[in-house]
Write a protein that holds these residues in place. Structure first.
Motif, PDB file in Angstrom:
ATOM      1  N   ALA A 159      63.774 -70.772 -24.060  1.00 57.79           N
ATOM      2  CA  ALA A 159      64.388 -71.080 -22.518  1.00 57.79           C
ATOM      3  C   ALA A 159      64.921 -69.955 -22.202  1.00 57.79           C
ATOM      4  N   TYR A 160      64.882 -68.468 -23.185  1.00 64.86           N
ATOM      5  CA  TYR A 160      64.543 -67.148 -22.592  1.00 64.86           C
ATOM      6  C   TYR A 160      63.539 -66.501 -22.565  1.00 64.86           C
ATOM      7  N   ASP A 161      62.497 -67.171 -23.808  1.00 67.21           N
ATOM      8  CA  ASP A 161      60.961 -66.063 -23.890  1.00 67.21           C
ATOM      9  C   ASP A 161      59.925 -66.297 -22.858  1.00 67.21           C
ATOM     10  N   HIS A 162      60.204 -68.258 -23.292  1.00 71.02           N
ATOM     11  CA  HIS A 162      58.923 -68.800 -22.079  1.00 71.02           C
ATOM     12  C   HIS A 162      58.977 -69.724 -21.109  1.00 71.02           C
ATOM     13  N   ALA A 163      61.043 -69.885 -20.487  1.00 78.05           N
ATOM     14  CA  ALA A 163      61.203 -70.118 -19.095  1.00 78.05           C
ATOM     15  C   ALA A 163      61.904 -69.198 -18.428  1.00 78.05           C
ATOM     16  N   LYS A 164      61.865 -67.869 -19.250  1.00 75.92           N
ATOM     17  CA  LYS A 164      62.851 -66.459 -18.543  1.00 75.92           C
ATOM     18  C   LYS A 164      63.603 -67.157 -17.716  1.00 75.92           C
ATOM     19  N   LEU A 165      64.351 -67.433 -18.226  1.00 78.80           N
ATOM     20  CA  LEU A 165      65.862 -68.301 -17.486  1.00 78.80           C
ATOM     21  C   LEU A 165      66.679 -67.133 -17.595  1.00 78.80           C
ATOM     22  N   SER A 166      68.016 -67.123 -16.981  1.00 79.01           N
ATOM     23  CA  SER A 166      69.006 -66.497 -17.202  1.00 79.01           C
ATOM     24  C   SER A 166      70.363 -66.553 -18.332  1.00 79.01           C
ATOM     25  N   PRO A 167      71.052 -65.520 -19.053  1.00 77.84           N
ATOM     26  CA  PRO A 167      71.934 -66.644 -20.269  1.00 77.84           C
ATOM     27  C   PRO A 167      73.131 -67.692 -18.913  1.00 77.84           C
ATOM     28  N   GLY A 168      73.264 -67.667 -17.493  1.00 82.51           N
ATOM     29  CA  GLY A 168      74.607 -68.190 -16.517  1.00 82.51           C
ATOM     30  C   GLY A 168      73.022 -69.681 -16.190  1.00 82.51           C
ATOM     31  N   ALA A 169      72.140 -69.578 -16.256  1.00 88.59           N
ATOM     32  CA  ALA A 169      71.322 -70.935 -15.698  1.00 88.59           C
ATOM     33  C   ALA A 169      71.279 -71.560 -17.418  1.00 88.59           C
ATOM     34  N   VAL A 170      71.258 -71.336 -18.612  1.00 81.01           N
ATOM     35  CA  VAL A 170      71.152 -71.365 -19.715  1.00 81.01           C
ATOM     36  C   VAL A 170      72.585 -72.384 -19.898  1.00 81.01           C
ATOM     37  N   GLY A 171      73.290 -71.982 -19.582  1.00 80.60           N
ATOM     38  CA  GLY A 171      74.584 -71.928 -19.931  1.00 80.60           C
ATOM     39  C   GLY A 171      74.831 -73.459 -18.834  1.00 80.60           C
TER      40      GLY A 171
END
Length: 431
Positions: A247-259
């Motif tokens: 989610a963070y390294d490949h998709a480059k999503l923010s912590p808020g978006a992941v949550g």
């Protein structure tokens, strides 16, 4: 319409108490590491150790708890565990008021709560068949799983609000009070269990623990369920280690978006929890278990297949599929085990099974880090998905393949124990 539960009032009390406790547990799972980081000068290593102290006891003490639960009243065991957890978790806000919170204190709290939770969970899983009755086991597990699923979202939101307005240490008071609610629900129960039958001669705890493992091994249904659960849990734990990296390294999503993606995906947990029994009645138990395993693997496979495309949508779909399938699988497996295990063996079978499940999960977490480092995150997710799908092989063979649903199996009793598989009868159990 009459209630399907044997002791409907007492089951309702158990359900309410466990629902409140599930919300409190979610709060403390977020607030306790927050206190360690922000209030006691902890590091990422300390947070990891706190998490381990809550779950490693299942690996080490599951069988021990099973022996205890088969010797002592389930309700009494749960009451004692709730009292201990109330005192341990309540000590954190008290220490905060006196400016005495330390990492050592938090480690002790996490360890005590972890140990007592092992005994509580083994006793609760062994007690539910008594309160629900043969016809209410699946419905009872559906309701409890639904509560846990709702708590995953609501508890996280509650934790955020409580920590914002009260601070992390005082927010933990919510978990302590949730143990009080569970304790009150148990004290208000009217049904009392019959006294356990004492053996003619004293028996060692080790021998009784081996009997639990032997029961899992000798009954073909329990054995195949254990192999399927072990395989699935290994793959899921491996994949879960890689999901956030993706989610963070490949998709480059923010912590808020992941949550947010995880919160939306939790709807799958709720849908699976309320529909598990109906799906099994429509497809048969074996097919439903196979379907849930396959969908779990597919849920993780969606991530590398979707790549960096609509990453937010991909993660939501993935979490929804995994949550749905996980609920269905867990409810049906637990319900079948509770129905076909003799009452006098229930604690040992549940305790041994929990040791295997959490042991596999711990191994899978380590495997996920190794696989992600050696072959990469995307290939690692594909490999983990393949491991999960291998669990289908154990539920598509007899006797699970031919079973219509858990309710069609005869209820185990001291006079009607599950019959060992004749082909495996002479084999010794292995750890």
């Amino acid at each position: 319409m009459p209630s399907p539960f044997a002791f409907s009032g007492d089951f309702r009390r158990l359900w309410i108490g466990q629902t409140i406790s599930a919300f409190g547990d979610k709060v403390s799972r977020i607030a306790l590491p927050t206190v360690a980081l922000l209030g006691a000068g902890g590091t990422a290593w300390d947070v990891g150790l706190l998490a381990a102290l809550r779950f490693v006891p299942f690996v080490l003490l599951g069988s021990v708890a099973g022996v205890w639960v088969d010797r002592v009243s389930h309700r009494r065991t749960m009451i004692l565990a709730d009292i201990g957890r109330l005192v341990a978790m309540g000590s954190v806000p008290v220490a905060y008021l006196f400016d005495a919170v330390t990492l050592g204190h938090l480690f002790v709290v996490a360890g005590v709560v972890g140990v007592l939770t092992v005994f509580f969970e083994v006793a609760a899983q062994s007690f539910l068949p008594t309160l629900a009755g043969p016809d209410g086991i699946v419905a009872g597990n559906e309701r409890l799983q639904t509560s846990r699923a709702v708590a995953e979202v609501g508890g996280a939101a509650a934790a955020g609000g409580l920590m914002q307005f009260l601070g992390a240490a005082l927010a933990i008071l919510a978990d302590a009070l949730s143990f009080l609610a569970s304790l009150v629900s148990l004290l208000l129960m009217r049904h009392r269990e019959p006294a356990a039958i004492k053996p003619d001669k004293p028996r060692s705890a080790l021998r009784e623990a081996k009997e639990g493992l032997a029961m899992l091994w000798s009954d073909a249904r329990l054995r195949n369920l254990m192999f399927a659960s072990t395989t699935v849990n290994l793959g899921v734990a491996t994949a879960n280690t890689l999901v956030l990296v993706f989610a963070y390294d490949h998709a480059k999503l923010s912590p808020g978006a992941v949550g947010l993606a995880f919160a939306i995906g939790t709807a799958g947990l709720i849908l699976g929890a309320v529909s598990a029994g109906a799906i099994a009645r429509g497809l048969s138990l074996g097919r439903t278990l196979a379907m849930s395993i396959f969908v779990t693997g597919l849920g993780f496979l969606v991530l590398p297949v979707g790549g960096q495309g609509p990453a937010m949508i991909t993660l939501v779909v993935s979490q929804f599929l995994i949550g749905f399938a996980d609920s269905v699988f867990n409810i049906l497996v637990l319900s079948l085990v509770q129905r076909i295990t003799p009452p006098e063996m229930m604690g040992r079978v549940n305790g041994t099974a929990l040791s295997v499940v959490f042991g596999t999960g711990t191994l899978g977490g380590v495997a996920g880090g190794l696989v992600g480092t050696v072959v990469g995150v995307l290939p690692g997710l594909v490999l983990a998905s393949a491991v999960i799908c291998c669990g289908v092989a154990f539920v598509l063979v007899k006797p699970l393949r031919t079973m219509r649903d858990a309710a069609s199996e005869p209820v185990a009793s001291p006079a009607n124990p599950p019959q060992p598989d004749a082909r495996r009868e002479t084999m010794r159990p292995t750890a």
